[in-house]
Design an enzyme around this catalytic site. Structure first.
Site, PDB file in Angstrom:
ATOM      1  CE  LYS A 196      -3.762  -2.162  -0.174  1.00 38.64           C
ATOM      2  NZ  LYS A 196      -3.327  -3.597  -0.316  1.00 38.64           N
TER       3      LYS A 196
HETATM    4  C1  LIG Z   1      -9.559  -2.566  -1.478  1.00 40.21           C
HETATM    5  C2  LIG Z   1      -8.775  -3.448  -0.287  1.00 40.21           C
HETATM    6  N1  LIG Z   1      -9.396  -3.900   0.968  1.00 40.21           N
HETATM    7  C3  LIG Z   1      -8.793  -4.594   1.797  1.00 40.21           C
HETATM    8  C4  LIG Z   1      -7.591  -5.180   1.557  1.00 40.21           C
HETATM    9  C5  LIG Z   1      -7.117  -6.014   2.737  1.00 40.21           C
HETATM   10  O1  LIG Z   1      -5.811  -5.675   3.228  1.00 40.21           O
HETATM   11  P1  LIG Z   1      -4.822  -6.723   4.117  1.00 40.21           P
HETATM   12  O2  LIG Z   1      -4.051  -7.129   2.854  1.00 40.21           O
HETATM   13  O3  LIG Z   1      -4.156  -5.688   4.947  1.00 40.21           O
HETATM   14  O4  LIG Z   1      -5.614  -7.506   4.901  1.00 40.21           O
HETATM   15  C6  LIG Z   1      -7.040  -4.884   0.531  1.00 40.21           C
HETATM   16  C7  LIG Z   1      -5.660  -5.397   0.212  1.00 40.21           C
HETATM   17  O5  LIG Z   1      -5.263  -5.444  -0.803  1.00 40.21           O
HETATM   18  C8  LIG Z   1      -7.698  -3.971  -0.597  1.00 40.21           C
HETATM   19  O6  LIG Z   1      -6.854  -3.757  -1.793  1.00 40.21           O
END
Ligand SMILES: Cc1ncc(COP(=O)(O)O)c(C=O)c1O
Length: 398
Positions: free
Chosen positions: A186
């Site tokens: 991110k």
């Molecule tokens: C739009 C969105 N929501 C939630 C997540 C979930 O994040 P995490 O990988 O920190 O669990 C992601 C991860 O890529 C995402 O792109």
């Protein structure tokens, strides 16, 4: 996009602070900490920078979404409206609570189509969750109005758009609750981590307790704390928070670099009349972490995507054929393949997916390519890349 491209001394210093005290846990051990409370500090800085009263750090973005829903009292049999274009985490986080993800069409913003949202509302609907994909946003005014008129909770998943704003407000701070992912890829990262944002005191308290086994966090003796309700462990560690602290301080710098790189490529692609760009809702300012554009049809888009790969234009995604971000390839969801039995309510509630089609989403995602904007490119590299991209597209379209 990813902040990891620019790790430096600041991240190292914050992590060393934690290692020197030896306290890797965010709660307790007050006497040993040498004054270091990295998670608390990062929460305060998130609140300031994202202009929200409360921020609760958690172990991932997926956890953040699930905690946000639970904090608003959403659970068994409740319906949550989400877009067909998102990351699998959206429906995972909803189903973790025994709730039902209701997938609806997207529009040219590449996020929820407000008209499709209206049609999907039933007496069981409890929340609408726009997912601000690829650095830009849903039409939040329209979605907020729908929420207001149906008394629904608005939960923004801003995991892919930290640093973007809508009508001057940071994404994630606008809905009843906002969610961030701070995973490794991110715009700013903790390595693994996430955050729940809210201006609602009760939701915040719920998120704080729920993410730490129900601990009420009153006083400074963890063993003596009470547990007003059941919770789980979605805690972030001090090491992860330390990395995020250094990264958050660079968020504006990262957005500025992305905007510069994005603008060079966008200007070059604008010379091709057949290329159109994703719509950013009025009053929106992207985080510029991706440049998303449309080509005339699916066939041309597949060919351009292949040509990009053959010519070394990396990190450009044609999500139509992708298994993680678009409904077309989610057979495991459509067939409800789980390790354990699901409730009757979920099985029945999700039967709408059998044979469901999403022609509008297929059209937009079929013609879309989203290209990651990197932080580490030199201006010369960006310009070379832009020229190559134009050549590749023209080769296919002519
Ligand atoms: C739009 C969105 N929501 C939630 C997540 C979930 O994040 P995490 O990988 O920190 O669990 C992601 C991860 O890529 C995402 O792109």
């Amino acid at each position: 996009m990813p902040g990891f491209e620019l790790f430096g001394d600041a991240e190292r210093q914050e992590v060393n602070d934690v290692l020197e005290s030896g306290v890797l846990m965010r709660y307790g051990f007050d006497g040993m900490r040498n004054g270091h409370w990295k998670a608390k500090e990062l929460e305060t800085e998130l609140q300031n920078q994202l202009q929200v009263k409360h921020a609760q750090l958690v172990s991932s973005g997926t956890a953040a979404v699930s905690i946000a829903l639970a904090s608003a009292g959403i659970g068994a049999g409740d319906e949550v409206i989400i877009p067909t274009f998102t990351f699998v985490a959206s429906f995972e986080a909803i189903m973790m609570l025994g709730a039902i993800p209701v997938l609806v069409e997207i529009d040219d913003t590449l996020t929820l189509d407000p008209e499709a949202v209206k049609k999907a509302i039933t007496p069981k609907t409890k929340a609408i969750m726009p997912v601000h994909m690829c650095g830009s946003m849903a039409d939040l005014s329209a979605i907020q109005q729908i929420c207001d008129s149906h008394n629904l909770v608005l939960i923004e998943d801003s995991s892919q758009a930290t640093g973007a704003t809508y009508q001057g407000k940071p994404l994630g701070s606008i809905g009843d609750l906002g969610c961030l992912s701070l995973d490794y890829v991110k715009i700013i990262t903790c390595g693994e981590g996430g955050a729940v944002l809210t201006n609602n005191e009760a939701y915040y308290r719920n998120a704080d307790h729920y993410s730490d086994h129900g601990h009420d966090h009153v006083g400074n003796d963890r063993g003596a704390e009470t547990h007003p309700f059941l919770g789980y462990n979605f805690r972030i560690s001090e090491l992860h928070a330390a990395v995020g602290l250094a990264q958050l301080r660079r968020l504006n710098e990262f957005v500025t670099i992305q905007k510069k790189n994005y603008s060079i490529i966008r200007e070059a692609l604008s010379s091709i009349p057949e290329v159109t760009f994703r719509r950013v809702p009025e009053g929106g300012e992207e985080s510029y972490s991706f440049l998303s554009f449309f080509l005339p049809d699916l066939e041309a888009t597949r060919k351009v995507s292949d040509t990009f790969q053959e010519n070394g234009i990396d990190a450009c995604f044609h999500y139509y054929d992708n298994g993680w971000h678009y409904i077309r390839e989610w057979q495991h969801l459509k067939q409800l393949k789980t390790l354990y039995p699901l409730s009757k309510e979920v099985v029945e509630g999700m039967s709408y997916l059998n044979g469901a089609t999403f022609p509008q989403s297929d059209d937009y995602i079929g013609r879309n390519i989203s290209c990651l904007i990197k932080l580490s490119w030199t201006e010369e590299q960006v310009r070379e890349r832009a020229v190559k991209m134009v050549e590749c597209i023209k080769r296919i379209l002519i």
